[in-house]
Each structure stands twice: as structure tokens, then as C-alpha cells.
Design an enzyme around this catalytic site. Sequence first.
Site, PDB file in Angstrom:
ATOM      1  N   LYS A  43       0.818  -1.224   0.000  1.00  0.00           N
ATOM      2  CA  LYS A  43       0.000   0.000   0.000  1.00  0.00           C
ATOM      3  C   LYS A  43       0.850   1.271   0.000  1.00  0.00           C
ATOM      4  O   LYS A  43       0.347   2.354   0.261  1.00  0.00           O
ATOM      5  CB  LYS A  43      -0.921   0.026   1.228  1.00  0.00           C
ATOM      6  CG  LYS A  43      -1.804  -1.184   1.392  1.00  0.00           C
ATOM      7  CD  LYS A  43      -2.880  -1.237   0.351  1.00  0.00           C
ATOM      8  CE  LYS A  43      -3.801  -2.422   0.652  1.00  0.00           C
ATOM      9  NZ  LYS A  43      -4.565  -2.836  -0.466  1.00  0.00           N
ATOM     10  N   CYS A  44       2.103   1.161  -0.313  1.00  0.00           N
ATOM     11  CA  CYS A  44       3.021   2.301  -0.340  1.00  0.00           C
ATOM     12  C   CYS A  44       2.855   3.065  -1.657  1.00  0.00           C
ATOM     13  O   CYS A  44       2.510   2.481  -2.680  1.00  0.00           O
ATOM     14  CB  CYS A  44       4.452   1.790  -0.214  1.00  0.00           C
ATOM     15  SG  CYS A  44       5.726   3.034  -0.423  1.00  0.00           S
ATOM     16  N   GLY A  45       3.103   4.348  -1.635  1.00  0.00           N
ATOM     17  CA  GLY A  45       3.022   5.153  -2.848  1.00  0.00           C
ATOM     18  C   GLY A  45       4.026   4.729  -3.914  1.00  0.00           C
ATOM     19  O   GLY A  45       3.853   5.027  -5.088  1.00  0.00           O
ATOM     20  N   TYR A  46       5.072   4.008  -3.514  1.00  0.00           N
ATOM     21  CA  TYR A  46       6.098   3.552  -4.458  1.00  0.00           C
ATOM     22  C   TYR A  46       5.946   2.077  -4.823  1.00  0.00           C
ATOM     23  O   TYR A  46       6.801   1.510  -5.491  1.00  0.00           O
ATOM     24  CB  TYR A  46       7.500   3.779  -3.868  1.00  0.00           C
ATOM     25  CG  TYR A  46       7.815   5.226  -3.628  1.00  0.00           C
ATOM     26  CD1 TYR A  46       8.104   6.076  -4.689  1.00  0.00           C
ATOM     27  CD2 TYR A  46       7.807   5.753  -2.344  1.00  0.00           C
ATOM     28  CE1 TYR A  46       8.393   7.411  -4.478  1.00  0.00           C
ATOM     29  CE2 TYR A  46       8.095   7.086  -2.116  1.00  0.00           C
ATOM     30  CZ  TYR A  46       8.382   7.907  -3.191  1.00  0.00           C
ATOM     31  OH  TYR A  46       8.668   9.226  -2.969  1.00  0.00           O
ATOM     32  N   THR A  47       4.869   1.449  -4.384  1.00  0.00           N
ATOM     33  CA  THR A  47       4.693   0.010  -4.593  1.00  0.00           C
ATOM     34  C   THR A  47       4.812  -0.392  -6.054  1.00  0.00           C
ATOM     35  O   THR A  47       5.576  -1.301  -6.385  1.00  0.00           O
ATOM     36  CB  THR A  47       3.338  -0.460  -4.025  1.00  0.00           C
ATOM     37  OG1 THR A  47       3.347  -0.262  -2.613  1.00  0.00           O
ATOM     38  CG2 THR A  47       3.076  -1.917  -4.336  1.00  0.00           C
TER      39      THR A  47
END
Length: 116
Positions: A43-47
Amino acid sequence: MGGRPSVHQKSIHDFTVKDAKGKDADLSVYKGKVLLVVNVASKCGYTNLNYTQLTELYSKYKDNGFEILAFPCNQFLYQEPGSSEDAEQFACTRFKAQYPIFQKVKVNGKDAAPSC
């Protein structure tokens, strides 16, 4: 005289961790390989970028003794909220990860991994 006693430094190869399904995984099987040990989160912005790049990197170098060891972690803004198996399924289904995804770990605090 004046020398320090030898202190055994643990190597990554001395550890047994849990895979995403909770089974023991002996890291000594990776001796002689180049390892990239990475924390991952779905769920990370960089996933999307990170998993895409990890898959590309692994595909390019896996036949040359390169391994990625991915450890999901939920300690950073709760960006890996599901189970370890959910994290593995996400990486393998959506990003075609062929490298191992291990059990979720804590990277700081009293229960931080590895515990030695």
C-alpha cells in the site's frame, strides 16, 4: 597483548526465518549468491514502481547468482495490513515476483528482526 578477543559476527546465512506460509527458511541456502534484502509493502506510494523494478532486476540477474529476499513490513504507516500470505500473493500475482516473499517482520522496536 593488546588484541581484542575474537567476536563471532553473525552472517545473514546464520539465520532461519519464516516464509510467507510460516515454514522455516534457512538462509544458508543463499551462500555464494549476491543478495538484495528488501522491505516491501503493498500500500506504499512507491509500490508499483518498486515491485516493477524488483521484478525486472531479478529477471535480468537471477541466472548470475542474484537473489532478492523480500520481507513485508507493516510498521511504516501501516502499508502492509494483510497477512504474509496476502503479501506474497499480491507480489506474485500482480508483479509476477519469482523471488521469495517471507513472513512479515518488524524492523524496529523490541520485537525487531532478526532477533539475536
